[in-house]
Design a protein around this motif. Sequence first.
Motif, PDB file in Angstrom:
ATOM      1  N   VAL A 120      44.273   8.553 -31.320  1.00 32.37           N
ATOM      2  CA  VAL A 120      43.685   8.678 -29.993  1.00 32.37           C
ATOM      3  C   VAL A 120      44.699   9.389 -29.106  1.00 32.37           C
ATOM      4  O   VAL A 120      45.636   8.765 -28.603  1.00 32.37           O
ATOM      5  CB  VAL A 120      43.312   7.303 -29.413  1.00 32.37           C
ATOM      6  CG1 VAL A 120      42.632   7.464 -28.056  1.00 32.37           C
ATOM      7  CG2 VAL A 120      42.418   6.550 -30.383  1.00 32.37           C
ATOM      8  N   ASN A 121      44.511  10.685 -28.918  1.00 34.45           N
ATOM      9  CA  ASN A 121      45.526  11.437 -28.198  1.00 34.45           C
ATOM     10  C   ASN A 121      44.949  12.703 -27.585  1.00 34.45           C
ATOM     11  O   ASN A 121      43.897  13.208 -28.011  1.00 34.45           O
ATOM     12  CB  ASN A 121      46.681  11.816 -29.134  1.00 34.45           C
ATOM     13  CG  ASN A 121      47.952  12.178 -28.389  1.00 34.45           C
ATOM     14  OD1 ASN A 121      48.097  11.851 -27.213  1.00 34.45           O
ATOM     15  ND2 ASN A 121      48.863  12.871 -29.046  1.00 34.45           N
ATOM     16  N   LEU A 136      40.205  10.694 -30.334  1.00 34.44           N
ATOM     17  CA  LEU A 136      39.870  10.385 -28.943  1.00 34.44           C
ATOM     18  C   LEU A 136      38.377  10.596 -28.701  1.00 34.44           C
ATOM     19  O   LEU A 136      37.732   9.803 -28.003  1.00 34.44           O
ATOM     20  CB  LEU A 136      40.696  11.255 -27.999  1.00 34.44           C
ATOM     21  CG  LEU A 136      40.667  10.885 -26.518  1.00 34.44           C
ATOM     22  CD1 LEU A 136      42.001  11.207 -25.863  1.00 34.44           C
ATOM     23  CD2 LEU A 136      39.557  11.624 -25.777  1.00 34.44           C
ATOM     24  N   THR A 139      36.588   7.616 -29.996  1.00 28.07           N
ATOM     25  CA  THR A 139      36.877   6.374 -29.273  1.00 28.07           C
ATOM     26  C   THR A 139      36.158   6.308 -27.924  1.00 28.07           C
ATOM     27  O   THR A 139      35.729   5.229 -27.496  1.00 28.07           O
ATOM     28  CB  THR A 139      38.393   6.235 -29.048  1.00 28.07           C
ATOM     29  OG1 THR A 139      39.063   6.263 -30.318  1.00 28.07           O
ATOM     30  CG2 THR A 139      38.732   4.950 -28.329  1.00 28.07           C
ATOM     31  N   PHE A 242      47.623   7.841 -27.207  1.00 27.62           N
ATOM     32  CA  PHE A 242      47.353   8.379 -25.876  1.00 27.62           C
ATOM     33  C   PHE A 242      48.010   7.539 -24.795  1.00 27.62           C
ATOM     34  O   PHE A 242      48.504   8.059 -23.800  1.00 27.62           O
ATOM     35  CB  PHE A 242      45.845   8.448 -25.645  1.00 27.62           C
ATOM     36  CG  PHE A 242      45.475   8.880 -24.250  1.00 27.62           C
ATOM     37  CD1 PHE A 242      44.971   7.967 -23.342  1.00 27.62           C
ATOM     38  CD2 PHE A 242      45.666  10.183 -23.831  1.00 27.62           C
ATOM     39  CE1 PHE A 242      44.653   8.353 -22.050  1.00 27.62           C
ATOM     40  CE2 PHE A 242      45.342  10.585 -22.546  1.00 27.62           C
ATOM     41  CZ  PHE A 242      44.830   9.665 -21.661  1.00 27.62           C
TER      42      PHE A 242
END
Length: 284
Positions: A120-121, A136, A139, A242
């Motif tokens: 998640v970035n 990301l 998510t 993130f």
Amino acid sequence: MSWKYFSVNDLIKRRRWLYPLTSIVVAISLCLGTALPSPAIDWFPILIRGAQVLQLSNISERQEVELGRQMNSQIVGSEVKLSRNPEINLYVEEIGQRLVQYSDRPNLKYTFQVVDNDSVNAFATLGGFVYVHTGLLKTAENEAELASVMAHEIGHIGGKHLLKQMRQRAVASGVASAAGLDRNQAVGIGVELALNRPRSRGDEFDADRRGLKTLSRAGYAQSGMVSFMQKLLQSKQSVPTFLSTHPGTGDRITALKRAINEQPSNGRAGLDKTVYRSNLNALR
């Protein structure tokens, strides 16, 4: 028209410095016009060396964009794997361009790229280059949440945060001289910071502030920025990439809620989960 006359002695004196000057000019012409063997010195890099040295404290937008391109070549060439999914790439590009026109630097040509990685970035470099991980995308629950992260990264570009960190790193590491910083060194520092930088608290608050304004002006629901951070913090999984590179998330959520209360928006775009999931079908 007036005429000036010279005596013979005057002409002789003038020739004393004219002959050496002529010799120098002829010598330079012969050096430049004659094909040199391979062991000879390559003068071109020496002549343009000054053009390869940058003053990061006074960099032009054109130089910033060029640095961003060079950083992108290095990042794409060796650091990340870009998604080859045309539908997802187009979807992210459309969201990005919608946000850009309401950003602090709308005249900058932005490039949005999807990184094929389940972490998640998201991150940004110089000159309008923004990168979003597929993790990301998966998510986020709706488009407003995705757009909020992208707006935050656009905010970093608007605030020129990476450029400031590059200056600080160059000075701290002793690679910056009075003349400036070598372009190749600048690119290397920029790539390292973009991928691994511990972002400062002040920069994150500033990017949130800028991002929230951009998100609101683009018509997206302001709640998307808050809900995405809350969801990740409440997750039972380990802290996602993130947020691990964005300190003070709890304080940032508090600040965002305060900003929303002070300047609420009627924008409600991007909250439909079903529509969002249908746009991501190509990722499955």
